[in-house]
Design a protein around this motif. Structure first.
Motif, PDB file in Angstrom:
ATOM      1  N   SER A 139       1.972   0.111   5.120  1.00 23.78           N
ATOM      2  CA  SER A 139       2.659   1.410   5.139  1.00 23.78           C
ATOM      3  C   SER A 139       2.764   2.008   3.741  1.00 23.78           C
ATOM      4  N   LEU A 140       2.580   1.174   2.725  1.00 23.74           N
ATOM      5  CA  LEU A 140       2.632   1.617   1.333  1.00 23.74           C
ATOM      6  C   LEU A 140       1.244   1.693   0.702  1.00 23.74           C
ATOM      7  N   GLY A 141       0.213   1.438   1.518  1.00 24.61           N
ATOM      8  CA  GLY A 141      -1.149   1.466   1.010  1.00 24.61           C
ATOM      9  C   GLY A 141      -1.518   0.227   0.224  1.00 24.61           C
ATOM     10  N   ILE A 142      -0.828  -0.874   0.441  1.00 21.71           N
ATOM     11  CA  ILE A 142      -1.108  -2.125  -0.258  1.00 21.71           C
ATOM     12  C   ILE A 142      -1.876  -3.047   0.688  1.00 21.71           C
ATOM     13  N   ASP A 143      -2.965  -3.604   0.173  1.00 21.09           N
ATOM     14  CA  ASP A 143      -3.839  -4.458   0.983  1.00 21.09           C
ATOM     15  C   ASP A 143      -3.148  -5.715   1.470  1.00 21.09           C
ATOM     16  N   ASN A 144      -3.690  -6.278   2.539  1.00 26.82           N
ATOM     17  CA  ASN A 144      -3.229  -7.525   3.110  1.00 26.82           C
ATOM     18  C   ASN A 144      -3.333  -8.626   2.052  1.00 26.82           C
TER      19      ASN A 144
END
Length: 149
Positions: A139-144
Motif C-alpha cells: 500500500s506504500l509502494g514498498i516491495d515484498n
C-alpha cells in the motif's frame, strides 16, 4: 487511529528524512490491514540498548532489529512498546539492498502486528503475519521483503 509516542535515543536515526512521518505512515499502513486504535510507544535506539532489552526480556545476549512488548489490555489505550536498533536495521537494509526508511517501515509494521497478537513461530501463523506485512508495505509502494533478490 494510532497515536505515536516517539523516543529517539540514537542520533543516527536522523539519517532518515522526515523520520516521524515515516514512522506514522508505517503505523497507518499497519492499521489498514489490521485495524486498531491506541498509542504505540516507539524507541529508536542503538544496538547496545536492544541487546540489553533482548537479554532482559528474551534471555538472548545479542542485539536484534526490533522488539515488541504488547501492553496488557488493562493499559489501553496503550497498545504497547516497540524498540528498533539502528545498527542492525542499517546493516540489514544494506544487505537487502533497500533504503533504511523502507526497512524501518517494514520493521514497524512487523512490530505493530506483534502488538496485536500476531506471531511467526509456526508456519501457518508466519504466513498470515507475512501476508499482512506484504499487503501493508504494498500500500506504500514498498516491495515484498520476503522475495529473494
Amino acid at each position: 487511529m494510532i497515536e505515536l509516542d516517539l523516543i529517539i535515543e540514537e542520533d543516527r536515526w536522523s539519517a532518515i528524512p522526515d523520520l516521524e512521518a515515516v514512522c506514522q505512515t508505517a503505523f497507518k499502513a499497519g492499521a489498514t490491514v489490521e485495524p486498531a486504535k491506541g498509542v504505540v510507544s516507539l524507541l529508536l535506539a542503538d544496538n547496545d540498548a536492544l541487546q540489553a532489552l533482548n537479554l532482559q526480556f528474551r534471555a538472548k545476549d545479542k542485539p536484534t532489529d526490533v522488539l515488541s512488548f504488547p501492553a496488557d489490555p488493562m493499559d489501553r489505550p496503550l497498545l504497547g512498546d516497540i524498540a528498533v536498533a539502528f545498527g542492525v536495521a542499517e546493516a540489514d537494509a544494506g544487505a537487502q539492498g533497500k533504503s533504511l526508511a523502507d526497512h524501518l517501515t517494514h520493521l514497524l509494521i512487523h512490530g505493530y502486528l506483534h502488538l496485536l497478537g500476531h506471531d511467526h513461530e509456526i508456519t501457518h501463523d508466519a504466513e498470515t503475519m507475512e501476508g499482512l506485512e506484504i499487503k501493508a508495505l504494498a500500500s506504500l509502494g514498498i516491495d515484498n521483503p520476503y522475495l529473494m533478490n
